[in-house]
Write an enzyme that holds these catalytic residues in place. Structure first.
Site, PDB file in Angstrom:
ATOM      1  N   ARG A  45       0.864  -1.194   0.000  1.00 24.99           N
ATOM      2  CA  ARG A  45       0.000   0.000   0.000  1.00 24.99           C
ATOM      3  C   ARG A  45       0.891   1.231   0.000  1.00 24.99           C
ATOM      4  NH1 ARG A  45       1.813   1.814   4.020  1.00 24.99           N
ATOM      5  NH2 ARG A  45       0.664   3.723   3.690  1.00 24.99           N
ATOM      6  N   ALA A  47       0.932   5.126  -2.235  1.00 24.77           N
ATOM      7  CA  ALA A  47       0.847   5.408  -3.674  1.00 24.77           C
ATOM      8  C   ALA A  47       2.083   4.941  -4.468  1.00 24.77           C
ATOM      9  CB  ALA A  47       0.582   6.902  -3.877  1.00 24.77           C
ATOM     10  N   ARG A  90      -7.149  -0.398  -7.265  1.00 21.93           N
ATOM     11  CA  ARG A  90      -7.355   0.748  -6.366  1.00 21.93           C
ATOM     12  C   ARG A  90      -7.436   2.013  -7.225  1.00 21.93           C
ATOM     13  NH1 ARG A  90      -4.228   1.306  -0.880  1.00 21.93           N
ATOM     14  NH2 ARG A  90      -6.244   2.155  -0.258  1.00 21.93           N
ATOM     15  N   GLN A 197      -2.770   2.715   9.785  1.00 20.25           N
ATOM     16  CA  GLN A 197      -1.444   2.761   9.154  1.00 20.25           C
ATOM     17  C   GLN A 197      -0.449   3.554  10.009  1.00 20.25           C
ATOM     18  OE1 GLN A 197      -4.340   3.166   7.564  1.00 20.25           O
ATOM     19  NE2 GLN A 197      -4.239   2.537   5.429  1.00 20.25           N
ATOM     20  N   ASP A 238      -1.717  10.806  -2.458  1.00 26.10           N
ATOM     21  CA  ASP A 238      -2.092   9.748  -3.402  1.00 26.10           C
ATOM     22  C   ASP A 238      -2.321  10.294  -4.806  1.00 26.10           C
ATOM     23  OD1 ASP A 238      -2.901   8.577  -0.610  1.00 26.10           O
ATOM     24  OD2 ASP A 238      -2.638   6.931  -2.024  1.00 26.10           O
ATOM     25  N   ASN A 248      -5.315  12.415  -0.118  1.00 31.02           N
ATOM     26  CA  ASN A 248      -4.473  11.575   0.743  1.00 31.02           C
ATOM     27  C   ASN A 248      -5.395  10.846   1.720  1.00 31.02           C
ATOM     28  OD1 ASN A 248      -1.786  10.685   1.543  1.00 31.02           O
ATOM     29  ND2 ASN A 248      -2.106  11.822   3.439  1.00 31.02           N
ATOM     30  N   LYS A 249      -4.815  10.032   2.563  1.00 33.09           N
ATOM     31  CA  LYS A 249      -5.581   9.198   3.492  1.00 33.09           C
ATOM     32  C   LYS A 249      -6.667   9.982   4.218  1.00 33.09           C
ATOM     33  CE  LYS A 249      -5.448   5.732   3.999  1.00 33.09           C
ATOM     34  NZ  LYS A 249      -6.418   4.862   3.281  1.00 33.09           N
TER      35      LYS A 249
HETATM   36  O1  MRU Z   1      -4.750   3.260   1.833  1.00 37.85           O
HETATM   37  P1  MRU Z   1      -3.261   3.471   1.846  1.00 37.85           P
HETATM   38  O2  MRU Z   1      -2.616   2.932   3.083  1.00 37.85           O
HETATM   39  O3  MRU Z   1      -2.621   2.960   0.582  1.00 37.85           O
HETATM   40  O4  MRU Z   1      -3.083   5.046   1.873  1.00 37.85           O
HETATM   41  C1  MRU Z   1      -1.784   5.572   1.832  1.00 37.85           C
HETATM   42  C2  MRU Z   1      -1.723   7.039   1.964  1.00 37.85           C
HETATM   43  O5  MRU Z   1      -2.715   7.716   2.005  1.00 37.85           O
HETATM   44  C3  MRU Z   1      -0.357   7.654   1.951  1.00 37.85           C
HETATM   45  O6  MRU Z   1      -0.318   8.809   2.732  1.00 37.85           O
HETATM   46  C4  MRU Z   1       0.001   8.036   0.496  1.00 37.85           C
HETATM   47  O7  MRU Z   1      -0.177   6.946  -0.349  1.00 37.85           O
HETATM   48  C5  MRU Z   1       1.385   8.523   0.376  1.00 37.85           C
HETATM   49  S1  MRU Z   1       2.561   7.240   0.546  1.00 37.85           S
HETATM   50  C6  MRU Z   1       4.099   7.865   0.260  1.00 37.85           C
END
Ligand code: MRU
Length: 369
Positions: A45, A47, A90, A197, A238, A248-249
């Site tokens: 997981r 991006a 995704r 996470q 993302d 982003n998350k």
């Molecule tokens: O659902 P996830 O865990 O894949 O979400 C990840 C995020 O939102 C990260 O902050 C983003 O991908 C940046 S990773 C360098």
């Protein structure tokens, strides 16, 4: 630390992030379906990491199609259909279609060659995507570290570390670089509900780096900001739209609003592969909706009534106006972001000699078959 992902002898090895930090298990993907399952279920997981995993998934796709006897155009077309299936695992992080767009260009260039030559070229491109990602993250770390004063208290959300990338990390790469440069700092780690996470992965990475941190629930961020205990907020991305709006998350937007209310700078750290000039603004970013049980339960223990109606958007969009700067491998971009983002992407294109079409999120452009 075990590598996030590694490709050896035709097998994609992934550190299973759903089991961290309690168990360190490396899974082996020999089939495209295994790569797709690993991305969809967040075993891999973040991006940039899913971009790299998708690229190697593309190599696995071509290898298995060739094993089953396909050659020439049949091999190329079947491989492209597999790319499309991988892309659909995704929807939010643009790095996945971006990486598969690059892989598609390789298929088109080498379609008329022997299958071995096509597979070798795909492997080389996936290796290059991984290599570039690590290089970009290290540069992001160097630029970003200059923004972190000695003694700073940094708040981060989700995990944007080595686990979420090919290596080194983006937001956590900045923290890592500042730490490596000898700066003393302390990190507030948002736990990041629903999948934790922050609590599971960011805390684990900071522990390994030897950076002092304090784990908090997402709802505590405002409390510590109000007490003057947060100097800067730093997150990954993302997908960054052409105007700077950043997906982003889920929960990142709340952090940005709180940071603005308390006069705290809010930085996004991301490689240019996360910038999507084809998406004009945050409204057009596809937001992944995940399963209800991720919210209705805490881990495997159900906490909500069985019939509870649940919403579970995995990402939110932080409007560009709340972002102080975007830290990329090309430097720190400042508002207004549109021209700066276009300039960074175009400079990267020129350096790599790539075409515009490669960057389009729909670049894979093949109907699933
Ligand atoms: O659902 P996830 O865990 O894949 O979400 C990840 C995020 O939102 C990260 O902050 C983003 O991908 C940046 S990773 C360098």
């Amino acid at each position: 630390m075990t590598a996030t992902l590694e490709f050896r002898n035709g097998v994609l090895y992934l550190l299973d992030q759903t089991l961290l930090p309690l168990e360190t298990v490396v899974i082996e993907c020999r089939e495209v379906a295994q790569v797709m399952e690993a991305i969809a279920s967040l075993r891999v997981r973040g991006a940039p990491a899913i971009g790299c995993a998708g690229a190697y998934g593309g190599v696995v796709a071509a290898m298995r199609r060739a094993d089953r006897g396909l050659r020439g155009d049949d091999l190329a077309n079947a491989t492209l259909r597999d790319f499309e299936r991988i892309r659909q695992t995704r929807p939010t992080a643009v790095n996945l279609p971006w990486a598969l767009g690059r892989m598609k260009t390789v298929v088109e260039r080498h379609a008329s060659e022997e299958s071995d030559a096509l597979i070798r070229a795909l492997r080389d491109e996936a290796d290059e995507i991984l290599r570039e990602d690590e290089e970009a993250n290290r540069a992001i770390g160097r630029y970003g570290a200059d923004l972190i004063a000695n003694g700073a208290q940094v708040l981060t959300h989700c995990n944007a570390g080595a686990l979420a990338t090919g290596a080194y990390g983006t937001a956590l790469g900045v923290i890592r670089a500042a730490h490596e440069q000898g700066r003393s700092l302390r990190v507030w780690v948002d736990e990041t509900r629903p999948l934790l996470q922050g609590a599971r992965l960011t805390a684990w990475e900071l522990e390994q780096m030897g950076v002092p941190y304090t784990l908090i629930t997402d709802s505590m961020a405002g409390h510590f900001m109000a007490r003057g205990e947060v100097d800067v907020a730093l997150v990954g991305a993302d997908r960054i739209a052409a105007n700077g709006d950043t997906a982003n998350k889920i929960g990142t937007y709340s952090v940005a609003v709180l940071a603005r209310a308390h006069g705290i700078p809010f930085y996004v750290a991301a490689p240019t592969s996360t910038i999507d000039l084809e998406t004009a603004n945050g409204e057009s970013v596809p937001i992944e909706e995940r399963r209800a049980d991720e919210v209705g339960a805490f881990g495997s223990v159900r906490v909500a009534p069985a019939g509870a109606r649940v919403a579970n958007p995995a990402f939110d969009v932080t409007p560009a106006r709340l972002i102080t700067g975007i830290i990329t491998e090309r430097g720190v971009l400042r508002p207004p972001f549109a021209a700066a983002l276009a300039g960074a992407v175009n400079a990267e294109r020129v350096d790599r000699g790539s075409s515009d079409s490669e960057r389009r999120p729909d670049a894979v452009g093949v109907e699933p078959g």
